[in-house]
Write an enzyme that holds these catalytic residues in place. Structure first.
Site, mmCIF file in Angstrom:
data_model
loop_
_atom_site.group_PDB
_atom_site.id
_atom_site.type_symbol
_atom_site.label_atom_id
_atom_site.label_comp_id
_atom_site.label_asym_id
_atom_site.label_seq_id
_atom_site.Cartn_x
_atom_site.Cartn_y
_atom_site.Cartn_z
ATOM 1 N N GLY A 1 0.837 -1.204 0.000
ATOM 2 C CA GLY A 1 0.000 0.000 0.000
ATOM 3 C C GLY A 1 0.867 1.247 0.000
ATOM 4 O O GLY A 1 1.883 1.286 0.682
ATOM 5 N N ARG B 1 0.805 -4.852 -5.666
ATOM 6 C CA ARG B 1 0.816 -6.119 -4.931
ATOM 7 C C ARG B 1 1.174 -7.153 -5.995
ATOM 8 O O ARG B 1 0.639 -7.106 -7.101
ATOM 9 C CB ARG B 1 -0.555 -6.415 -4.343
ATOM 10 C CG ARG B 1 -1.126 -5.198 -3.605
ATOM 11 C CD ARG B 1 -1.491 -5.480 -2.184
ATOM 12 N NE ARG B 1 -2.162 -4.325 -1.594
ATOM 13 C CZ ARG B 1 -1.815 -3.768 -0.450
ATOM 14 N NH1 ARG B 1 -0.796 -4.228 0.247
ATOM 15 N NH2 ARG B 1 -2.486 -2.750 0.041
ATOM 16 N N ASP C 1 5.109 -4.776 6.121
ATOM 17 C CA ASP C 1 5.655 -6.073 6.539
ATOM 18 C C ASP C 1 5.646 -7.104 5.407
ATOM 19 O O ASP C 1 6.554 -7.929 5.309
ATOM 20 C CB ASP C 1 4.945 -6.592 7.793
ATOM 21 C CG ASP C 1 3.470 -6.819 7.584
ATOM 22 O OD1 ASP C 1 2.885 -6.183 6.685
ATOM 23 O OD2 ASP C 1 2.884 -7.641 8.311
ATOM 24 N N THR D 1 4.315 2.727 5.510
ATOM 25 C CA THR D 1 2.924 2.279 5.613
ATOM 26 C C THR D 1 2.192 3.192 6.590
ATOM 27 O O THR D 1 2.787 3.612 7.592
ATOM 28 C CB THR D 1 2.818 0.802 6.080
ATOM 29 O OG1 THR D 1 1.468 0.509 6.451
ATOM 30 C CG2 THR D 1 3.708 0.494 7.273
ATOM 31 N N ASP E 1 -0.079 2.340 8.529
ATOM 32 C CA ASP E 1 -0.616 1.596 9.675
ATOM 33 C C ASP E 1 0.260 1.612 10.932
ATOM 34 O O ASP E 1 -0.205 1.237 12.005
ATOM 35 C CB ASP E 1 -0.863 0.137 9.285
ATOM 36 C CG ASP E 1 -1.965 0.011 8.251
ATOM 37 O OD1 ASP E 1 -2.852 0.889 8.241
ATOM 38 O OD2 ASP E 1 -1.939 -0.945 7.453
ATOM 39 N N ASP F 1 2.411 -0.476 11.746
ATOM 40 C CA ASP F 1 2.343 -1.833 12.298
ATOM 41 C C ASP F 1 3.636 -2.627 12.095
ATOM 42 O O ASP F 1 3.620 -3.835 11.978
ATOM 43 C CB ASP F 1 1.159 -2.601 11.677
ATOM 44 C CG ASP F 1 1.253 -2.689 10.159
ATOM 45 O OD1 ASP F 1 2.134 -2.026 9.570
ATOM 46 O OD2 ASP F 1 0.453 -3.433 9.566
ATOM 47 N N ARG G 1 -6.308 -2.832 9.921
ATOM 48 C CA ARG G 1 -6.907 -4.175 10.028
ATOM 49 C C ARG G 1 -6.403 -4.896 11.264
ATOM 50 O O ARG G 1 -7.142 -5.597 11.938
ATOM 51 C CB ARG G 1 -6.574 -5.003 8.783
ATOM 52 C CG ARG G 1 -7.504 -4.761 7.621
ATOM 53 C CD ARG G 1 -7.105 -5.619 6.469
ATOM 54 N NE ARG G 1 -5.691 -5.395 6.151
ATOM 55 C CZ ARG G 1 -5.241 -4.926 4.997
ATOM 56 N NH1 ARG G 1 -6.074 -4.655 4.044
ATOM 57 N NH2 ARG G 1 -3.958 -4.751 4.786
HETATM 58 P P1 ATP Z 1 0.929 -2.392 3.537
HETATM 59 O O1 ATP Z 1 0.860 -3.119 4.835
HETATM 60 O O2 ATP Z 1 1.101 -0.931 3.721
HETATM 61 O O3 ATP Z 1 -0.172 -2.709 2.581
HETATM 62 P P2 ATP Z 1 2.846 -4.350 2.645
HETATM 63 O O4 ATP Z 1 4.250 -4.247 2.200
HETATM 64 O O5 ATP Z 1 2.600 -5.158 3.894
HETATM 65 O O6 ATP Z 1 2.297 -2.868 2.778
HETATM 66 P P3 ATP Z 1 1.673 -6.459 1.034
HETATM 67 O O7 ATP Z 1 0.725 -6.394 -0.120
HETATM 68 O O8 ATP Z 1 1.346 -7.322 2.188
HETATM 69 O O9 ATP Z 1 1.937 -4.947 1.471
HETATM 70 O O10 ATP Z 1 3.086 -6.961 0.460
HETATM 71 C C1 ATP Z 1 3.682 -6.347 -0.676
HETATM 72 C C2 ATP Z 1 4.215 -7.396 -1.606
HETATM 73 O O11 ATP Z 1 5.245 -8.141 -0.952
HETATM 74 C C3 ATP Z 1 3.217 -8.469 -2.046
HETATM 75 O O12 ATP Z 1 2.381 -8.035 -3.103
HETATM 76 C C4 ATP Z 1 4.154 -9.574 -2.494
HETATM 77 O O13 ATP Z 1 4.675 -9.320 -3.767
HETATM 78 C C5 ATP Z 1 5.298 -9.468 -1.471
HETATM 79 N N1 ATP Z 1 5.120 -10.436 -0.381
HETATM 80 C C6 ATP Z 1 4.284 -10.352 0.679
HETATM 81 N N2 ATP Z 1 4.383 -11.431 1.467
HETATM 82 C C7 ATP Z 1 5.307 -12.241 0.888
HETATM 83 C C8 ATP Z 1 5.855 -13.514 1.219
HETATM 84 N N3 ATP Z 1 5.469 -14.177 2.307
HETATM 85 N N4 ATP Z 1 6.783 -14.035 0.374
HETATM 86 C C9 ATP Z 1 7.184 -13.369 -0.720
HETATM 87 N N5 ATP Z 1 6.696 -12.152 -1.079
HETATM 88 C C10 ATP Z 1 5.780 -11.598 -0.289
#
Ligand code: ATP
Length: 327
Positions: free
Chosen positions: A14, A75, A106, A129, A131, A133, A175
């Site tokens: 995000g 994503r 994360d 982010t 959040d 978090d 969330r």
């Molecule tokens: P936010 O919490 O602000 O939405 P985020 O980085 O947590 O940000 P996610 O969509 O959870 O957002 O993760 C971003 C990208 O990281 C995912 O679209 C995916 O490509 C990669 N990713 C997430 N989890 C994994 C995992 N366990 N293994 C490999 N790649 C991952």
């Protein structure tokens, strides 16, 4: 080492206000240190599709004040499997990129950890982010701006709540983490704050609202985190309150994506700039598999393993403050 270094930078997950300021800091720190910098568009998706563009100090002019991320974010499910990550690795090698800065939450750090383990590729993360978090850093980039956006929105909602003697349930993002709800709730003078880490239960909420009414309050604001556990969703919660407390007229306002947008606050711009410079310093010092965070106002390195640990911890003292000032 320096001259042969080429650092790739991407934003993932995000978006959050201040990501542009972080990219800018990474690009300019690279130039300052005499290393090349490549922008990777659309997060891990762009890494898999080799969507790269060389960046220099002038390519990042006039963006410190802009929300979102000019590198775009995405994503990317393909990056969750090793075949996708191998494509990404091949593209990095083809382009002679030998280190990465990933800006995200994360999920982004989980992806970075998997990639690092498979290819032993130097990666440093920056927490971006709204959040807040991420474990191991006091603040994430975008959180402060989101809080200000929420407080401003609730101030406006309060005007209409007052004029009509209504109860407003205001849903905010979060969330799994109630940081936005708790802090914006205190800042906006909410009567109740519902967070995912603590299930208050419908009974106690009704009791408290009833008490408020009897104490002479004519309107109320309840801030509800997306991940709150009372009821299926905020609309069901509103129905339950109206059913049980006949003297309340309830309205729901879901703030949604406005919380992600807007010009970053000064705090977020400074934080993003410090962490961007810190990320390049870390890579040049041979660090990898770490996030650059802020702890007690000092830039610190935190292992990804620590950063992605989910913690359901929240500041109990803030809940007490919220309870006291809302009587
Ligand atoms: P936010 O919490 O602000 O939405 P985020 O980085 O947590 O940000 P996610 O969509 O959870 O957002 O993760 C971003 C990208 O990281 C995912 O679209 C995916 O490509 C990669 N990713 C997430 N989890 C994994 C995992 N366990 N293994 C490999 N790649 C991952």
């Amino acid at each position: 080492m320096k001259n042969s270094m080429k650092i790739g930078v991407l934003t993932s997950g995000g978006d959050s206000p201040g990501m542009n300021a972080a990219i800018r800091a990474v690009v300019r720190a690279c130039e300052y240190q005499g290393v090349q910098c490549l922008g990777i568009y659309r997060g891990f998706q762009g890494l898999i599709e080799a969507d790269f563009k060389e960046l220099n100090a002038r390519s990042v002019k006039n963006i410190i004040n802009r929300g979102g991320t000019f590198l775009k974010s995405a994503r990317c499910d393909e990056f969750k499997n090793s075949k996708g990550r191998k494509k990404a690795y091949d593209n990095l090698i083809n382009e002679n990129i030998n280190a990465l800065v990933v800006i995200g939450g994360d999920g982004t750090f989980k992806g970075a950890t998997a990639f690092q383990k498979e290819f032993n590729f130097p990666i440093v993360g920056i927490p971006g982010t709204i959040d807040n978090d991420i474990n191991g850093t006091d603040y994430t980039i975008g959180y402060d701006t989101a809080l200000n956006t929420v407080v401003e929105a609730i101030d406006k909602i309060r005007d209409t709540a007052n004029s009509h003697n209504r109860l407003f349930l205001v849903e905010v993002m979060g969330r799994d983490a109630g940081d936005i709800a708790l802090n914006a709730g205190i800042g906006a003078g909410a009567e109740e704050i519902l967070i995912p880490e603590q299930d208050m239960g419908l009974e106690r909420l009704l009791e408290s609202l009833d008490k408020s009414k009897k104490s002479g309050k004519t309107s109320s604001i309840v801030v509800v985190s997306e991940g709150d556990q009372i009821g299926k969703n905020i609309f069901e919660l509103a129905e339950n309150i109206e059913k049980n407390l006949k003297n309340y007229e309830v309205r729901v306002s879901v703030l949604g994506h406005i919380q992600r947008g807007g010009a970053p606050s000064c705090y977020d711009r400074v934080l993003a700039s410090r962490l961007g410079v810190g990320a390049v310093d870390a890579l040049l010092n041979g660090e990898t598999n770490v996030m650059v965070g802020i702890v007690h106002n000092k830039v610190k390195l935190i292992p990804f393993a620590e950063a992605i640990k989910s913690s359901n911890q929240f500041d109990v003292s803030l809940v007490r403050v919220a309870d006291i000032i809302s009587i």
